[in-house]
Design a protein around this motif. Structure first.
Motif, PDB file in Angstrom:
ATOM      1  N   THR A  73       0.852  -1.186   0.000  1.00  0.00           N
ATOM      2  CA  THR A  73       0.000   0.000   0.000  1.00  0.00           C
ATOM      3  C   THR A  73       0.885   1.232   0.000  1.00  0.00           C
ATOM      4  N   GLN A  74       0.793   1.977  -1.067  1.00  0.00           N
ATOM      5  CA  GLN A  74       1.557   3.217  -1.179  1.00  0.00           C
ATOM      6  C   GLN A  74       0.682   4.364  -0.676  1.00  0.00           C
ATOM      7  N   PHE A  75       1.229   5.223   0.134  1.00  0.00           N
ATOM      8  CA  PHE A  75       0.478   6.357   0.650  1.00  0.00           C
ATOM      9  C   PHE A  75       0.846   7.607  -0.133  1.00  0.00           C
ATOM     10  N   PRO A  76      -0.140   8.454  -0.398  1.00  0.00           N
ATOM     11  CA  PRO A  76       0.147   9.654  -1.197  1.00  0.00           C
ATOM     12  C   PRO A  76       0.974  10.674  -0.430  1.00  0.00           C
ATOM     13  N   ASP A  77       1.742  11.436  -1.175  1.00  0.00           N
ATOM     14  CA  ASP A  77       2.479  12.552  -0.580  1.00  0.00           C
ATOM     15  C   ASP A  77       1.501  13.703  -0.383  1.00  0.00           C
ATOM     16  N   TYR A  78       1.652  14.393   0.740  1.00  0.00           N
ATOM     17  CA  TYR A  78       0.809  15.569   0.982  1.00  0.00           C
ATOM     18  C   TYR A  78       1.322  16.666   0.053  1.00  0.00           C
ATOM     19  N   PRO A  79       0.476  17.229  -0.790  1.00  0.00           N
ATOM     20  CA  PRO A  79       0.960  18.269  -1.706  1.00  0.00           C
ATOM     21  C   PRO A  79       1.537  19.461  -0.939  1.00  0.00           C
ATOM     22  N   PRO A  80       2.760  19.883  -1.267  1.00  0.00           N
ATOM     23  CA  PRO A  80       3.396  20.981  -0.536  1.00  0.00           C
ATOM     24  C   PRO A  80       2.562  22.264  -0.526  1.00  0.00           C
ATOM     25  N   ARG A  81       1.924  22.582  -1.652  1.00  0.00           N
ATOM     26  CA  ARG A  81       1.093  23.792  -1.704  1.00  0.00           C
ATOM     27  C   ARG A  81      -0.101  23.680  -0.747  1.00  0.00           C
ATOM     28  N   ALA A  82      -0.687  22.495  -0.668  1.00  0.00           N
ATOM     29  CA  ALA A  82      -1.821  22.285   0.240  1.00  0.00           C
ATOM     30  C   ALA A  82      -1.360  22.392   1.693  1.00  0.00           C
ATOM     31  N   ARG A  83      -0.177  21.867   1.985  1.00  0.00           N
ATOM     32  CA  ARG A  83       0.367  21.964   3.349  1.00  0.00           C
ATOM     33  C   ARG A  83       0.621  23.423   3.713  1.00  0.00           C
ATOM     34  N   LEU A  84       1.204  24.163   2.775  1.00  0.00           N
ATOM     35  CA  LEU A  84       1.504  25.569   3.025  1.00  0.00           C
ATOM     36  C   LEU A  84       0.235  26.384   3.257  1.00  0.00           C
ATOM     37  N   GLN A  85      -0.807  26.094   2.483  1.00  0.00           N
ATOM     38  CA  GLN A  85      -2.055  26.840   2.594  1.00  0.00           C
ATOM     39  C   GLN A  85      -3.021  26.207   3.601  1.00  0.00           C
ATOM     40  N   ARG A  86      -2.557  25.159   4.292  1.00  0.00           N
ATOM     41  CA  ARG A  86      -3.355  24.462   5.321  1.00  0.00           C
ATOM     42  C   ARG A  86      -4.666  23.923   4.745  1.00  0.00           C
ATOM     43  N   ILE A  87      -4.602  23.360   3.523  1.00  0.00           N
ATOM     44  CA  ILE A  87      -5.778  22.782   2.886  1.00  0.00           C
ATOM     45  C   ILE A  87      -5.872  21.313   3.283  1.00  0.00           C
ATOM     46  N   GLU A  88      -7.026  20.889   3.762  1.00  0.00           N
ATOM     47  CA  GLU A  88      -7.289  19.493   4.089  1.00  0.00           C
ATOM     48  C   GLU A  88      -8.413  18.998   3.192  1.00  0.00           C
ATOM     49  N   GLY A  89      -8.505  17.699   3.041  1.00  0.00           N
ATOM     50  CA  GLY A  89      -9.576  17.152   2.222  1.00  0.00           C
ATOM     51  C   GLY A  89      -9.395  15.674   1.992  1.00  0.00           C
ATOM     52  N   GLU A  90     -10.040  15.172   0.957  1.00  0.00           N
ATOM     53  CA  GLU A  90      -9.937  13.758   0.630  1.00  0.00           C
ATOM     54  C   GLU A  90     -10.146  13.552  -0.856  1.00  0.00           C
ATOM     55  N   ALA A  91      -9.692  12.397  -1.320  1.00  0.00           N
ATOM     56  CA  ALA A  91      -9.870  12.005  -2.716  1.00  0.00           C
ATOM     57  C   ALA A  91     -10.185  10.514  -2.739  1.00  0.00           C
ATOM     58  N   THR A  92     -11.221  10.151  -3.485  1.00  0.00           N
ATOM     59  CA  THR A  92     -11.614   8.746  -3.625  1.00  0.00           C
ATOM     60  C   THR A  92     -11.229   8.283  -5.018  1.00  0.00           C
ATOM     61  N   VAL A  93     -10.477   7.175  -5.064  1.00  0.00           N
ATOM     62  CA  VAL A  93     -10.013   6.604  -6.318  1.00  0.00           C
ATOM     63  C   VAL A  93     -10.652   5.232  -6.480  1.00  0.00           C
ATOM     64  N   CYS A  94     -11.262   4.975  -7.631  1.00  0.00           N
ATOM     65  CA  CYS A  94     -11.827   3.661  -7.929  1.00  0.00           C
ATOM     66  C   CYS A  94     -10.959   2.993  -8.994  1.00  0.00           C
ATOM     67  N   PHE A  95     -10.854   1.659  -8.920  1.00  0.00           N
ATOM     68  CA  PHE A  95      -9.950   0.924  -9.797  1.00  0.00           C
ATOM     69  C   PHE A  95     -10.350  -0.546  -9.825  1.00  0.00           C
ATOM     70  N   LYS A  96      -9.753  -1.286 -10.744  1.00  0.00           N
ATOM     71  CA  LYS A  96      -9.896  -2.740 -10.800  1.00  0.00           C
ATOM     72  C   LYS A  96      -8.538  -3.341 -10.455  1.00  0.00           C
ATOM     73  N   VAL A  97      -8.549  -4.603 -10.064  1.00  0.00           N
ATOM     74  CA  VAL A  97      -7.297  -5.293  -9.761  1.00  0.00           C
ATOM     75  C   VAL A  97      -7.179  -6.500 -10.683  1.00  0.00           C
TER      76      VAL A  97
END
Length: 142
Positions: free
Chosen positions: A55-79
């Motif tokens: 399980t690879q974890f995403p990097d927190y985008p530096p711009r989002a960290r600087l601007q204190r932006i929080e949120g979520e993203a849902t990714v759908c896929f097949k295996v």
């Protein structure tokens, strides 16, 4: 410098813990999945959920960290039967800035391959990555 490192580690911990939260569709619905039966198989072993291998974890985008932006993203896929992720796509996100790291993390993740005689339907799975920062320490709280 020590304070920044602690903040980065705490943010990474929050992100890591949040990444394990899966959407309800992640491992199938309450209904039984359909299982493809090979013609030469005596008794195929149905697989209803896929086990993550890496399980690879995403990097927190530096711009989002600087601007204190929080949120979520849902990714759908097949295996694929070999455990590789196929056709990842953003299902939804609270901010466009989180979409690219979430897609990259899913593409870099793998699942346990199916064993001999195991089959599974090609149902899509979804994973929600939550991007959270720790509260900013004020002079009063130090």
């Amino acid at each position: 410098m020590k304070r920044k490192t602690q903040t980065d580690l705490r943010s990474l911990l929050y992100l890591t813990l949040a990444a394990f939260a899966l959407t309800p569709a992640a491992y199938g619905d309450d209904e039984k999945d359909e299982v493809d039966v090979p013609a030469d198989a005596e008794e195929p072993v149905p697989v209803l959920a896929r086990t993550p291998a890496l399980t690879q974890f995403p990097d927190y985008p530096p711009r989002a960290r600087l601007q204190r932006i929080e949120g979520e993203a849902t990714v759908c896929f097949k295996v694929a039967p070999n455990g590789r992720v196929l056709d990842p796509a953003i299902e939804n996100s609270t901010h466009k800035i989180f979409e690219k790291p979430a897609l990259a993390a899913i593409r870099a993740s793998t699942f346990e391959p199916l064993g001999p005689g195991e089959t599974i339907s090609a149902k899509r799975m979804c994973r929600t990555f939550r991007f959270r920062l720790e509260p900013v320490a004020t002079a009063d709280s130090v």
